[in-house]
Design an enzyme around this catalytic site. Structure first.
Site, short mmCIF file in Angstrom:
data_model
loop_
_atom_site.label_atom_id
_atom_site.label_comp_id
_atom_site.label_asym_id
_atom_site.label_seq_id
_atom_site.Cartn_x
_atom_site.Cartn_y
_atom_site.Cartn_z
N ASP A 28 28.62 45.51 39.63
CA ASP A 28 29.74 46.11 40.38
C ASP A 28 29.30 46.61 41.75
O ASP A 28 28.15 47.00 41.94
CB ASP A 28 30.33 47.26 39.55
CG ASP A 28 31.71 47.66 40.04
OD1 ASP A 28 32.36 46.86 40.74
OD2 ASP A 28 32.15 48.78 39.71
N ASN A 76 40.27 41.04 36.03
CA ASN A 76 40.01 40.69 37.43
C ASN A 76 41.00 39.66 37.99
O ASN A 76 41.03 39.43 39.20
CB ASN A 76 38.57 40.20 37.62
CG ASN A 76 37.54 41.30 37.55
OD1 ASN A 76 36.41 41.11 37.09
ND2 ASN A 76 37.89 42.51 38.03
#
Ligand code: IPE
Ligand code: IPE
Ligand code: MG
Length: 247
Positions: A28, A76
């Site tokens: 991330d 996502n």
């Protein structure tokens, strides 16, 4: 959080007997890395993909048998189409490079629901998984269109179908049966999950398998994640007392 790479601990990994057998990485911070540089988010993902290649090589060098990298979650898809497309292109490039897996002796597996993925990507996944099946250097799992809850739903369906076919009875469903129906069937649970970027959550990553994982959150953004960061995290891990409910 707040890793200090000047410490001795960042220079070398802990000794072999203190290393985890399976590390999960939540890759991330790519978007923030790009924004800090005034670049489009896609450039952050490109740089993140390079960080990933670097970390795979390093894990193999120090003797980590299995890693799982969270590359694309079931959530996502909410991102703008151009960003999703760029991520799929990068994943496609990585998966298409079968010669690298052979050279590095990596067994590649994709965890997730591959059905909704692009045709070319699905073809690359099959080729990479089949072509690297007998490699023994290390196992690299890519979590792609992966969600922990989605994985458990799929496992529940598989078990229900087996019951309907009369191959098993509901009372045969135990932890081992459920584990064996997950995308990670046959693999050890992650000993440690490392999340850079400062966020302190799992975001639907390995929900079942993380039951007893050590969690390590770091401030560094994924594209900047180096072997030194990993050494630092591995020393944290080595210092934890894992009790699994015992004393
Ligand atoms: C991680 O980086 C990559 C994926 C989720 C695919 P992000 O794109 O989430 O980066 P931030 O969190 O916006 O910085
Ligand atoms: C988790 O990161 C998914 C991946 C790294 C692939 P996100 O950036 O999507 O997670 P949230 O939205 O911050 O929880
Ligand atoms: Mg993010």
């Amino acid at each position: 959080m707040g890793e200090n790479l000047q410490e001795e601990k960042a220079k070398q990994p802990p000794s072999r007997e203190h290393l985890p057998r399976h590390i999960g990485f939540i890759m991330d911070g790519n978007g923030r890395w790009a924004r800090q540089r005034g670049l489009p988010r896609e450039m952050g993902h490109k740089s993140g993909a390079e960080a990933f290649r670097r970390i795979v090589r390093y894990c193999q060098e120090i003797g980590i048998p299995t890693i799982t990298a969270y590359a694309f979650s079931t959530e996502n898809w909410k991102r703008p189409k151009h960003e999703v497309d760029a991520l799929m292109d990068l994943l496609g490039e990585y998966l298409a490079d079968l010669s690298r897996f052979q050279k590095e002796n990596v067994r590649l597996l994709v965890l997730g629901d591959v059905a909704p993925l692009r045709e070319d990507l699905r073809a690359s996944i099959i080729r990479a998984e089949e072509g690297s099946r007998n490699n023994t250097g290390m196992t690299v799992n890519i979590a792609l269109n992966y969600g922990g809850r989605d994985e458990i739903v799929h496992a529940a369906r598989k078990l229900a179908e087996a019951c309907l076919r009369g191959e098993m009875a509901p009372e045969d469903i135990d932890e081992a049966a459920l584990s064996g129906s997950l995308y990670t069937a046959g693999q050890p649970d992650p000993d440690v999950i490392i999340r850079p970027s400062g966020e302190m959550r799992l975001s639907n990553f390995l929900s079942w398998q993380s039951a007893y994982a050590e969690l390590i959150f770091m401030r560094v953004l994924w594209p900047d994640f180096t072997p030194q960061h990993l050494n630092y995290a591995l020393h944290q891990y080595a210092g934890r007392s894992r009790r699994f409910g015992g004393v």
